[in-house]
Design a protein around this motif. Structure first.
Motif, PDB file in Angstrom:
ATOM      1  N   ASP A  22     -10.843   8.231  -2.789  1.00 44.05           N
ATOM      2  CA  ASP A  22     -10.737   8.026  -1.345  1.00 44.05           C
ATOM      3  C   ASP A  22     -10.581   6.559  -0.947  1.00 44.05           C
ATOM      4  O   ASP A  22     -10.712   6.201   0.220  1.00 44.05           O
ATOM      5  CB  ASP A  22     -11.972   8.613  -0.646  1.00 44.05           C
ATOM      6  CG  ASP A  22     -13.260   7.918  -1.076  1.00 44.05           C
ATOM      7  OD1 ASP A  22     -13.260   7.284  -2.155  1.00 44.05           O
ATOM      8  OD2 ASP A  22     -14.262   7.999  -0.335  1.00 44.05           O
ATOM      9  N   TYR A  23     -10.264   5.687  -1.922  1.00 43.12           N
ATOM     10  CA  TYR A  23     -10.073   4.262  -1.639  1.00 43.12           C
ATOM     11  C   TYR A  23      -8.620   3.999  -1.248  1.00 43.12           C
ATOM     12  O   TYR A  23      -7.704   4.742  -1.626  1.00 43.12           O
ATOM     13  CB  TYR A  23     -10.453   3.418  -2.862  1.00 43.12           C
ATOM     14  CG  TYR A  23     -11.950   3.186  -2.979  1.00 43.12           C
ATOM     15  CD1 TYR A  23     -12.483   1.921  -2.820  1.00 43.12           C
ATOM     16  CD2 TYR A  23     -12.828   4.242  -3.236  1.00 43.12           C
ATOM     17  CE1 TYR A  23     -13.859   1.693  -2.924  1.00 43.12           C
ATOM     18  CE2 TYR A  23     -14.187   4.037  -3.344  1.00 43.12           C
ATOM     19  CZ  TYR A  23     -14.700   2.766  -3.181  1.00 43.12           C
ATOM     20  OH  TYR A  23     -16.060   2.551  -3.278  1.00 43.12           O
ATOM     21  N   ASP A  24      -8.436   2.920  -0.498  1.00 44.77           N
ATOM     22  CA  ASP A  24      -7.073   2.546  -0.075  1.00 44.77           C
ATOM     23  C   ASP A  24      -6.268   1.932  -1.222  1.00 44.77           C
ATOM     24  O   ASP A  24      -5.058   2.146  -1.328  1.00 44.77           O
ATOM     25  CB  ASP A  24      -7.130   1.535   1.078  1.00 44.77           C
ATOM     26  CG  ASP A  24      -7.794   2.105   2.308  1.00 44.77           C
ATOM     27  OD1 ASP A  24      -7.496   3.259   2.658  1.00 44.77           O
ATOM     28  OD2 ASP A  24      -8.630   1.398   2.906  1.00 44.77           O
ATOM     29  N   LEU A  25      -6.951   1.161  -2.047  1.00 48.88           N
ATOM     30  CA  LEU A  25      -6.265   0.457  -3.132  1.00 48.88           C
ATOM     31  C   LEU A  25      -7.196   0.317  -4.323  1.00 48.88           C
ATOM     32  O   LEU A  25      -8.337  -0.139  -4.177  1.00 48.88           O
ATOM     33  CB  LEU A  25      -5.809  -0.941  -2.673  1.00 48.88           C
ATOM     34  CG  LEU A  25      -5.187  -1.852  -3.735  1.00 48.88           C
ATOM     35  CD1 LEU A  25      -3.898  -1.238  -4.279  1.00 48.88           C
ATOM     36  CD2 LEU A  25      -4.908  -3.247  -3.171  1.00 48.88           C
TER      37      LEU A  25
ATOM     38  N   LYS B  50      -8.805  -3.372   3.922  1.00 45.88           N
ATOM     39  CA  LYS B  50      -8.674  -2.173   3.104  1.00 45.88           C
ATOM     40  C   LYS B  50      -9.928  -1.940   2.250  1.00 45.88           C
ATOM     41  O   LYS B  50     -10.667  -2.864   1.932  1.00 45.88           O
ATOM     42  CB  LYS B  50      -7.449  -2.291   2.186  1.00 45.88           C
ATOM     43  CG  LYS B  50      -6.122  -2.451   2.930  1.00 45.88           C
ATOM     44  CD  LYS B  50      -5.780  -1.219   3.746  1.00 45.88           C
ATOM     45  CE  LYS B  50      -4.407  -1.370   4.407  1.00 45.88           C
ATOM     46  NZ  LYS B  50      -4.042  -0.183   5.211  1.00 45.88           N
ATOM     47  N   LYS B  51     -10.118  -0.682   1.878  1.00 52.52           N
ATOM     48  CA  LYS B  51     -11.197  -0.291   0.971  1.00 52.52           C
ATOM     49  C   LYS B  51     -10.650  -0.379  -0.451  1.00 52.52           C
ATOM     50  O   LYS B  51      -9.747   0.362  -0.830  1.00 52.52           O
ATOM     51  CB  LYS B  51     -11.648   1.139   1.290  1.00 52.52           C
ATOM     52  CG  LYS B  51     -12.906   1.576   0.566  1.00 52.52           C
ATOM     53  CD  LYS B  51     -13.304   2.988   1.005  1.00 52.52           C
ATOM     54  CE  LYS B  51     -14.578   3.434   0.286  1.00 52.52           C
ATOM     55  NZ  LYS B  51     -14.959   4.820   0.686  1.00 52.52           N
TER      56      LYS B  51
ATOM     57  N   ALA C 180      -6.386  -7.848   0.318  1.00 52.99           N
ATOM     58  CA  ALA C 180      -6.510  -6.483   0.833  1.00 52.99           C
ATOM     59  C   ALA C 180      -7.812  -6.295   1.604  1.00 52.99           C
ATOM     60  O   ALA C 180      -7.834  -5.652   2.663  1.00 52.99           O
ATOM     61  CB  ALA C 180      -6.425  -5.487  -0.319  1.00 52.99           C
TER      62      ALA C 180
ATOM     63  N   ASP D 281      -6.475  -7.581   5.198  1.00 45.93           N
ATOM     64  CA  ASP D 281      -5.903  -6.303   5.623  1.00 45.93           C
ATOM     65  C   ASP D 281      -6.957  -5.253   5.926  1.00 45.93           C
ATOM     66  O   ASP D 281      -6.609  -4.149   6.381  1.00 45.93           O
ATOM     67  CB  ASP D 281      -4.941  -5.780   4.539  1.00 45.93           C
ATOM     68  CG  ASP D 281      -3.783  -6.734   4.287  1.00 45.93           C
ATOM     69  OD1 ASP D 281      -3.453  -7.515   5.199  1.00 45.93           O
ATOM     70  OD2 ASP D 281      -3.210  -6.696   3.184  1.00 45.93           O
TER      71      ASP D 281
ATOM     72  N   TYR E  51       0.813  -1.217   0.000  1.00 51.71           N
ATOM     73  CA  TYR E  51       0.000   0.000   0.000  1.00 51.71           C
ATOM     74  C   TYR E  51       0.847   1.268   0.000  1.00 51.71           C
ATOM     75  O   TYR E  51       0.459   2.301   0.546  1.00 51.71           O
ATOM     76  CB  TYR E  51      -0.958  -0.006   1.199  1.00 51.71           C
ATOM     77  CG  TYR E  51      -1.746  -1.293   1.277  1.00 51.71           C
ATOM     78  CD1 TYR E  51      -2.807  -1.535   0.414  1.00 51.71           C
ATOM     79  CD2 TYR E  51      -1.399  -2.287   2.191  1.00 51.71           C
ATOM     80  CE1 TYR E  51      -3.518  -2.741   0.457  1.00 51.71           C
ATOM     81  CE2 TYR E  51      -2.091  -3.484   2.244  1.00 51.71           C
ATOM     82  CZ  TYR E  51      -3.145  -3.705   1.377  1.00 51.71           C
ATOM     83  OH  TYR E  51      -3.829  -4.890   1.416  1.00 51.71           O
TER      84      TYR E  51
ATOM     85  N   LYS F 120      -1.614   4.166  -4.152  1.00 50.35           N
ATOM     86  CA  LYS F 120      -3.037   3.830  -4.181  1.00 50.35           C
ATOM     87  C   LYS F 120      -3.391   2.936  -5.359  1.00 50.35           C
ATOM     88  O   LYS F 120      -4.237   2.051  -5.259  1.00 50.35           O
ATOM     89  CB  LYS F 120      -3.867   5.110  -4.243  1.00 50.35           C
ATOM     90  CG  LYS F 120      -5.371   4.874  -4.259  1.00 50.35           C
ATOM     91  CD  LYS F 120      -6.133   6.183  -4.255  1.00 50.35           C
ATOM     92  CE  LYS F 120      -5.890   6.917  -2.949  1.00 50.35           C
ATOM     93  NZ  LYS F 120      -6.713   8.143  -2.828  1.00 50.35           N
TER      94      LYS F 120
END
Length: 373
Positions: free
Chosen positions: A253-256, A206-207, A200, A204, A174, A177
């Motif tokens: 605005d997402y993590d990945l 994540k978003k 993810a 993890d 990460y 992005k």
């Protein structure tokens, strides 16, 4: 004194030549073993070389003169003693040379065995030629008992792992992005994206979102959308550069955000340029090149070279479960210093994928020698 040199395959034959030429009165002056023939020090033959002399002033034929007979008998005894001594020395020399010859033969066979194995694993000849002298030196540094008990698999593994040290190993953490998977058709990019995305989301927390630019294959879009539904994450299809830009903004605005690019024949430079027109390769994006371990090394090398301009941040190798040959992976890592992110070994999502580790990858190669020993 008349001195002559005689050469034969062994001592008895050499002595026959001496007696036949000079008679029983011949005096052995020197004996030694010589090496003849061969190629670069290998496959030479051992011969025995004798220097013998005959004192022409002495009558060695029987006569009625008793004093001469006594002298002759004393000379014969002396010659017999000298001959026995020479034979003993020659036997010791022959034994020593035999031991040395056997050791050289064993070393040659040992080196050839490893060379053939590495070639069967499609390890590049450049790497093998660098390894062989070190392996030979290590072999020669041990005695026979030590060689038999030595862990050669670990030695080879350590050597190759050290050669791979210039490459970077490990998966996506990460640091950016957007992660874009690129590569030729049929290597398993879509399934690999699903594995990374599932890890993810499920492991993890994540978003995550998907974007696909693979509009050439409807099945690929449907497959990625199916994975997205299972993971309960959004998936956007980008037909144009504008579509891709909008999708990036949507997932800001997402993590990945994982991008599935079109799988085409990337030996053709046109498809690389087409990919560059649709996807914005900026500093916020990492590009992972996906290659199949079932492919030939030269093809992998060509594809990697084609993609380097994007650039390629890491390589993912797929289909480890479909091959027992891993030389191409080592070749790319050692000869091209290619960073390796993941290796996949099956279709199960997300389980059949692991972060690349130099020691584990080398051990997988060397293990094949044990399996086929």
């Amino acid at each position: 004194m008349k001195v002559k040199k005689y050469t034969a395959q062994n001592l008895p034959e050499a002595m026959k030549l001496v007696r036949a030429d000079l008679g029983s009165g011949a005096v052995i002056l020197n004996t030694r073993e010589v090496q003849v023939g061969g190629f670069f020090g290998f496959f030479t033959k051992k011969n025995v070389e004798i220097f013998a002399g005959l004192d022409q002033d002495v009558d060695y034929h029987p006569t009625k003169n008793t004093n001469k007979n006594i002298v002759k008998e004393k000379q014969a005894v002396f010659q017999d003693e000298e001959l026995t001594k020479e034979i003993r020395q020659l036997k010791n020399m022959v034994h020593s040379l035999t031991v040395q010859s056997k050791s050289a033969d064993d070393a040659a066979l040992f080196i050839k065995e490893w060379e053939n194995f590495l070639l069967s694993q499609e390890v590049d000849l450049t790497i093998i030629e660098e390894l062989i002298p070190s392996l030979s030196n290590k072999y020669e540094s041990l005695d026979e008992m030590e060689r038999d008990s030595y862990d050669w698999n670990t030695w080879i593994s350590s050597y190759l792992s050290a050669r791979m040290a210039k490459s970077e190993f490990g998966g996506f953490h990460y640091e950016t992005k957007f992660l874009n998977l690129i590569g030729p058709t049929g290597v398993g990019k879509t399934t690999t994206i699903a594995k990374i995305g599932a890890k993810a989301v499920l492991k993890d927390g994540k978003k995550v979102a998907f974007i696909t630019t693979d509009t050439y294959r409807i099945a690929a879009i449907d497959q990625l959308k199916t994975y997205a539904e299972i993971l309960n994450i959004p998936c956007e299809v980008a037909y144009t550069a504008d579509d891709f830009k909008k999708a990036k903004e949507k997932f800001e605005d997402y993590d990945l955000v994982l991008v599935d690019s079109a799988g085409r024949n990337f030996l053709n430079r046109f498809y690389i340029e087409e990919l560059q027109r649709i996807i914005h390769f900026d500093k916020d994006m990492k590009n992972y090149l996906v290659l199949s371990l079932t492919s030939k090394y030269r093809d992998m090398e060509t594809i990697y070279s084609q993609f380097k301009s994007l650039p390629v941040h890491k390589v993912i190798f797929t289909k480890k479960d479909e091959t027992t040959t891993y030389g191409s992976l080592l070749n790319l890592a050692i000869l091209n210093s290619v960073p390796i992110g993941y290796v996949t070994n099956g279709q199960n999502v997300p389980d059949d994928m692991f972060e690349a580790d130099a020691d584990e990858l080398v051990q997988a190669l060397v293990k094949e020698k044990l399996l086929h020993a």
